[in-house]
Design a protein around this motif. Sequence first.
Motif, mmCIF file in Angstrom:
data_model
loop_
_atom_site.group_PDB
_atom_site.id
_atom_site.type_symbol
_atom_site.label_atom_id
_atom_site.label_comp_id
_atom_site.label_asym_id
_atom_site.label_seq_id
_atom_site.Cartn_x
_atom_site.Cartn_y
_atom_site.Cartn_z
ATOM 1 N N ALA A 52 0.860 -1.182 0.000
ATOM 2 C CA ALA A 52 0.000 0.000 0.000
ATOM 3 C C ALA A 52 0.897 1.232 0.000
ATOM 4 O O ALA A 52 1.653 1.448 0.943
ATOM 5 N N TYR A 53 0.823 2.009 -1.063
ATOM 6 C CA TYR A 53 1.652 3.202 -1.151
ATOM 7 C C TYR A 53 0.943 4.247 -1.997
ATOM 8 O O TYR A 53 0.041 3.936 -2.778
ATOM 9 N N ALA A 54 1.354 5.496 -1.818
ATOM 10 C CA ALA A 54 0.737 6.612 -2.546
ATOM 11 C C ALA A 54 1.774 7.333 -3.382
ATOM 12 O O ALA A 54 2.953 7.405 -3.022
ATOM 13 N N GLU A 55 1.315 7.881 -4.494
ATOM 14 C CA GLU A 55 2.145 8.674 -5.389
ATOM 15 C C GLU A 55 1.391 9.946 -5.751
ATOM 16 O O GLU A 55 0.154 9.969 -5.730
ATOM 17 N N VAL A 56 2.125 10.979 -6.108
ATOM 18 C CA VAL A 56 1.509 12.209 -6.584
ATOM 19 C C VAL A 56 1.449 12.128 -8.104
ATOM 20 O O VAL A 56 2.420 11.763 -8.762
ATOM 21 N N SER A 57 0.270 12.445 -8.649
ATOM 22 C CA SER A 57 0.085 12.379 -10.096
ATOM 23 C C SER A 57 -0.510 13.685 -10.588
ATOM 24 O O SER A 57 -1.481 14.193 -10.016
ATOM 25 N N THR A 58 0.084 14.228 -11.650
ATOM 26 C CA THR A 58 -0.434 15.445 -12.256
ATOM 27 C C THR A 58 -0.881 15.126 -13.673
ATOM 28 O O THR A 58 -0.114 14.585 -14.471
ATOM 29 N N THR A 63 -3.692 17.976 -9.867
ATOM 30 C CA THR A 63 -2.794 17.130 -9.084
ATOM 31 C C THR A 63 -3.625 16.286 -8.122
ATOM 32 O O THR A 63 -4.514 16.802 -7.437
ATOM 33 N N ASN A 64 -3.340 14.998 -8.088
ATOM 34 C CA ASN A 64 -4.048 14.058 -7.214
ATOM 35 C C ASN A 64 -3.051 13.106 -6.566
ATOM 36 O O ASN A 64 -1.913 12.962 -7.020
ATOM 37 N N TYR A 65 -3.516 12.458 -5.519
ATOM 38 C CA TYR A 65 -2.787 11.324 -4.952
ATOM 39 C C TYR A 65 -3.366 10.072 -5.589
ATOM 40 O O TYR A 65 -4.585 9.929 -5.704
ATOM 41 N N VAL A 66 -2.500 9.167 -5.969
ATOM 42 C CA VAL A 66 -2.934 7.860 -6.450
ATOM 43 C C VAL A 66 -2.424 6.838 -5.441
ATOM 44 O O VAL A 66 -1.218 6.676 -5.255
ATOM 45 N N ILE A 67 -3.366 6.177 -4.767
ATOM 46 C CA ILE A 67 -3.034 5.156 -3.767
ATOM 47 C C ILE A 67 -3.092 3.804 -4.460
ATOM 48 O O ILE A 67 -4.104 3.463 -5.087
ATOM 49 N N ASN A 68 -2.017 3.057 -4.375
ATOM 50 C CA ASN A 68 -1.914 1.735 -5.014
ATOM 51 C C ASN A 68 -2.002 0.645 -3.954
ATOM 52 O O ASN A 68 -1.283 0.699 -2.955
ATOM 53 N N LEU A 69 -2.864 -0.330 -4.188
ATOM 54 C CA LEU A 69 -3.013 -1.464 -3.276
ATOM 55 C C LEU A 69 -2.818 -2.763 -4.047
ATOM 56 O O LEU A 69 -3.373 -2.940 -5.129
ATOM 57 N N ASP A 70 -2.035 -3.654 -3.483
ATOM 58 C CA ASP A 70 -1.921 -5.020 -3.998
ATOM 59 C C ASP A 70 -2.633 -5.908 -2.978
ATOM 60 O O ASP A 70 -2.204 -6.000 -1.825
ATOM 61 N N ILE A 71 -3.729 -6.532 -3.400
ATOM 62 C CA ILE A 71 -4.611 -7.274 -2.506
ATOM 63 C C ILE A 71 -4.557 -8.757 -2.846
ATOM 64 O O ILE A 71 -4.638 -9.131 -4.016
ATOM 65 N N ILE A 126 -6.651 4.028 -6.191
ATOM 66 C CA ILE A 126 -7.650 4.942 -5.638
ATOM 67 C C ILE A 126 -7.107 6.347 -5.825
ATOM 68 O O ILE A 126 -6.023 6.668 -5.330
ATOM 69 N N THR A 127 -7.837 7.167 -6.539
ATOM 70 C CA THR A 127 -7.399 8.536 -6.791
ATOM 71 C C THR A 127 -8.180 9.474 -5.887
ATOM 72 O O THR A 127 -9.418 9.455 -5.867
ATOM 73 N N VAL A 128 -7.444 10.283 -5.106
ATOM 74 C CA VAL A 128 -8.053 11.252 -4.188
ATOM 75 C C VAL A 128 -7.427 12.620 -4.455
ATOM 76 O O VAL A 128 -6.306 12.710 -4.949
ATOM 77 N N TYR A 130 -5.500 16.099 -4.221
ATOM 78 C CA TYR A 130 -4.263 16.529 -3.579
ATOM 79 C C TYR A 130 -4.527 17.788 -2.750
ATOM 80 O O TYR A 130 -5.138 18.734 -3.221
ATOM 81 N N GLY A 131 -4.074 17.765 -1.508
ATOM 82 C CA GLY A 131 -4.080 18.964 -0.674
ATOM 83 C C GLY A 131 -5.382 19.341 -0.006
ATOM 84 O O GLY A 131 -5.447 20.351 0.684
ATOM 85 N N THR A 132 -6.461 18.566 -0.173
ATOM 86 C CA THR A 132 -7.710 18.866 0.537
ATOM 87 C C THR A 132 -7.840 17.902 1.703
ATOM 88 O O THR A 132 -7.456 16.736 1.602
ATOM 89 N N LEU A 133 -8.339 18.395 2.819
ATOM 90 C CA LEU A 133 -8.457 17.547 4.007
ATOM 91 C C LEU A 133 -9.321 16.343 3.716
ATOM 92 O O LEU A 133 -10.334 16.476 3.041
ATOM 93 N N PRO A 134 -8.998 15.202 4.185
ATOM 94 C CA PRO A 134 -7.843 14.790 4.991
ATOM 95 C C PRO A 134 -6.637 14.379 4.156
ATOM 96 O O PRO A 134 -5.705 13.779 4.667
ATOM 97 N N PHE A 135 -6.645 14.711 2.866
ATOM 98 C CA PHE A 135 -5.593 14.251 1.959
ATOM 99 C C PHE A 135 -4.533 15.330 1.770
ATOM 100 O O PHE A 135 -4.458 15.972 0.733
ATOM 101 N N THR A 136 -3.696 15.518 2.798
ATOM 102 C CA THR A 136 -2.622 16.503 2.722
ATOM 103 C C THR A 136 -1.281 15.803 2.886
ATOM 104 O O THR A 136 -1.189 14.740 3.503
ATOM 105 N N SER A 137 -0.253 16.407 2.342
ATOM 106 C CA SER A 137 1.075 15.831 2.350
ATOM 107 C C SER A 137 1.551 15.561 3.782
ATOM 108 O O SER A 137 1.369 16.375 4.680
#
Length: 160
Positions: A52-58, A63-71, A126-128, A130-137
């Motif tokens: 489970a990890y997140a990356e910044v994607s533009t 700009t969004n966070y992309v959270i990657n999950l391997d299930i 999962i794309t959320v 960028y920078g809006t609560l609760p999704f802040t750096s």
Amino acid sequence: MDMRRSSSGISPVVATVILVAIAIVIAIAVAFWASGLVGIFTRFEKVEIKAAYAEVSTSGGTTNYVINLDIANTGSADVLIDDIYINGRPSSAYPEGTIDFGGGCESLPETPVSLKAGATLDTCTITVPYGTLPFTSGTTIEVAVHTGTGKLYPAAVLLP
């Protein structure tokens, strides 16, 4: 003439051997039947989030966070993933368009994703925003896989 001498029958020893043999055959049949029932009732659900990890994607100026999950389903029963919770809230609890699913989870939450016993789900994204609560750096969020049986399997993700 003595009636006892002319009557025929089996000896008590032979009768005992026959009864014991019948009891053993019935006991074996019951044991096989019970072991089949145990196999059916001992299936269990177990989902593991292997990564489970997140990356910044533009993209397109956004700009969004992309959270990657391997299930992975490491249990012995098939699993139906019906939603992914973020910080204890289902995806539908967030404003429309805030959370987008992709990869192996693109049909969520409208259509559940089936995961067979022993199978692994290709990267679920999962794309959320960028920078809006609760999704802040620098924030750690909890991402949890919710199954059809009502169980939650959480993982912590640090937003970069």
